[in-house]
Design an enzyme around this catalytic site. Structure first.
Site, short mmCIF file in Angstrom:
data_model
loop_
_atom_site.label_atom_id
_atom_site.label_comp_id
_atom_site.label_asym_id
_atom_site.label_seq_id
_atom_site.Cartn_x
_atom_site.Cartn_y
_atom_site.Cartn_z
N ASP A 80 -43.95 -5.82 -9.52
CA ASP A 80 -44.46 -5.00 -10.62
C ASP A 80 -43.38 -4.85 -11.71
O ASP A 80 -42.18 -4.82 -11.40
CB ASP A 80 -44.86 -3.62 -10.06
CG ASP A 80 -45.91 -2.92 -10.88
OD1 ASP A 80 -46.52 -3.56 -11.75
OD2 ASP A 80 -46.16 -1.72 -10.64
N HIS A 81 -43.79 -4.75 -12.95
CA HIS A 81 -42.92 -4.40 -14.10
C HIS A 81 -41.49 -4.94 -14.05
O HIS A 81 -40.54 -4.20 -13.79
CB HIS A 81 -42.81 -2.87 -14.22
CG HIS A 81 -44.09 -2.22 -14.62
ND1 HIS A 81 -44.60 -2.27 -15.90
CD2 HIS A 81 -44.98 -1.51 -13.89
CE1 HIS A 81 -45.73 -1.62 -15.94
NE2 HIS A 81 -46.00 -1.15 -14.73
N HIS A 177 -47.85 6.30 -16.60
CA HIS A 177 -47.39 6.29 -15.21
C HIS A 177 -46.98 7.70 -14.81
O HIS A 177 -46.45 8.45 -15.64
CB HIS A 177 -46.15 5.39 -15.07
CG HIS A 177 -46.43 3.93 -15.24
ND1 HIS A 177 -45.89 3.17 -16.24
CD2 HIS A 177 -47.19 3.08 -14.50
CE1 HIS A 177 -46.29 1.92 -16.12
NE2 HIS A 177 -47.10 1.83 -15.09
N GLY A 178 -47.18 8.03 -13.55
CA GLY A 178 -46.70 9.32 -13.04
C GLY A 178 -47.66 10.44 -13.40
O GLY A 178 -48.86 10.30 -13.24
N GLY A 206 -51.21 3.49 -14.19
CA GLY A 206 -51.15 4.94 -14.34
C GLY A 206 -52.44 5.63 -13.96
O GLY A 206 -52.86 6.60 -14.60
N SER A 208 -53.08 7.37 -11.22
CA SER A 208 -52.94 8.64 -10.50
C SER A 208 -53.21 9.81 -11.46
O SER A 208 -52.69 9.82 -12.58
CB SER A 208 -51.53 8.78 -9.93
OG SER A 208 -51.32 7.84 -8.91
N ASN A 227 -53.88 -0.07 -10.92
CA ASN A 227 -52.63 0.20 -10.20
C ASN A 227 -52.54 1.67 -9.81
O ASN A 227 -52.81 2.56 -10.64
CB ASN A 227 -51.43 -0.11 -11.10
CG ASN A 227 -51.17 -1.59 -11.23
OD1 ASN A 227 -52.05 -2.42 -10.98
ND2 ASN A 227 -49.96 -1.94 -11.64
N VAL A 228 -52.11 1.91 -8.57
CA VAL A 228 -51.94 3.28 -8.07
C VAL A 228 -50.59 3.38 -7.37
O VAL A 228 -50.26 2.54 -6.54
CB VAL A 228 -53.02 3.65 -7.03
CG1 VAL A 228 -52.99 5.16 -6.75
CG2 VAL A 228 -54.41 3.22 -7.46
N THR A 230 -48.29 7.00 -7.73
CA THR A 230 -47.88 8.39 -7.53
C THR A 230 -48.70 9.12 -6.46
O THR A 230 -48.14 9.81 -5.60
CB THR A 230 -47.97 9.16 -8.87
OG1 THR A 230 -47.19 8.46 -9.84
CG2 THR A 230 -47.44 10.58 -8.73
P1 13P Z 1 -49.33 5.84 -11.14
O1 13P Z 1 -48.02 6.11 -10.46
O2 13P Z 1 -49.58 6.74 -12.27
O3 13P Z 1 -50.46 5.77 -10.17
O4 13P Z 1 -49.20 4.37 -11.78
C1 13P Z 1 -48.96 3.27 -10.96
C2 13P Z 1 -48.76 2.03 -11.73
O5 13P Z 1 -49.34 1.85 -12.78
C3 13P Z 1 -47.85 1.02 -11.17
O6 13P Z 1 -47.66 -0.07 -12.03
#
Ligand code: 13P
Length: 280
Positions: A80-81, A177-178, A206, A208, A227-228, A230
């Site tokens: 990821d990223h 994110h977060g 993001g 979550s 994507n999940v 947090t």
């Molecule tokens: P969250 O932590 O907000 O769920 O986002 C996860 C994410 O996008 C990982 O790339």
């Protein structure tokens, strides 16, 4: 079983999205794969770039690939990223099926150059690439309250995909994110234009803290990957706190791990239900 990134996305049931879940250890990977098996759906195991950059990053990458390969669920491991081509190369060598080449903090032309390079390296390894355009605010590994970054421009996104040959594009439409500093608000018209104009599946990072109704609406408009992270960490840590006294009393590590895995699997099951609820 391992499935190529592009196949996972393209073969998803109409009206559903593929869930991608960050795994910092084997407990989380086992939980995610178990949930995908019981939902009979494909899944992506995300390897956070900070975990991969740590001392045992290659070992974790290898462990996730082995876990995904042994699962009955079609699965793919994705770095990821990362904006580091060296790390991307190492992850490909470790057997990941996809990378996210994140040049979102770079000027447009440099983002294109990074992603093109990653696409070339990934193709040689039979792997897929996701990129990001616009900027998704917040931190990927710890929860700080964030407000949305720069939104993705639909016309630029269509051109970016054509120029780079990327398999999937992460978009910024109000997602962070977060933790969300305020109630999440998505720009639905922008998402509609992005889904209509971009030739590859779009991903929503993001997720979550985003209400299910907003998630299902995003999928209905065309989001193909979600994507999940947090919410999984929160469930894992809450289960750890709860199970710790009994585990400590008996020096009972396997009980602690079981509690962590069960808690994460519960969250992933619920997410997968939401992500597939509109499937034809
Ligand atoms: P969250 O932590 O907000 O769920 O986002 C996860 C994410 O996008 C990982 O790339």
């Amino acid at each position: 079983m391992l499935m190529p990134f592009r196949d996972l996305l393209e073969r998803r049931r109409a009206g559903s999205a593929i869930g991608a879940f960050t795994c910092y250890d084997l407990e989380q990977a086992v939980a995610v794969l178990r949930a995908a098996e019981s939902a009979e759906t494909g899944v992506i195991l995300l390897l956070a770039s900070r975990s991969f950059g740590g001392e045992e990053g290659d070992v974790l990458a290898g462990a996730l690939v082995v876990a995904a390969a042994r699962s009955a669920a079609p699965a793919c491991v994705q770095l990821d990223h990362s904006s580091d081509l060296g790390a991307i190369e190492r992850a490909l060598a470790a057997g990941v099926g996809a990378v996210m080449a994140d040049g979102s903090k770079l000027p447009y032309a440099e983002n294109v150059a990074l992603v093109r390079d990653a696409v070339e390296r990934a193709a040689a390894a039979g792997a897929g690439v996701e990129a990001e355009l616009g900027s998704i605010a917040g931190d990927e590994d710890f929860a700080v309250a964030a407000t949305a970054g720069a939104f993705t421009d639909p016309a630029e996104a269509a051109a970016f995909v054509a120029e780079t040959g990327v398999d999937c594009l992460a978009v910024s439409i109000g997602n962070v994110h977060g933790a969300y500093r305020e109630r999440p608000v998505f720009d639905w018209d922008r998402l509609r234009a992005l889904c209509d104009g971009v030739a590859v599946p779009l991903s929503l990072h993001g997720s979550s803290g985003v209400p299910d109704a907003m998630i299902t609406r995003s999928i209905a408009l065309g989001i193909g990957k979600i994507n999940v992270n947090t919410e999984l960490r929160e469930a894992y840590l809450a289960a750890t706190v709860e199970a710790l006294p009994v585990a400590v009393a008996g020096a009972w590590l396997s009980a602690l791990h079981r509690a962590q895995t069960d808690a994460v699997a519960g969250v992933v099951c619920a997410k997968l239900r939401t992500f597939t609820s509109g499937a034809a």
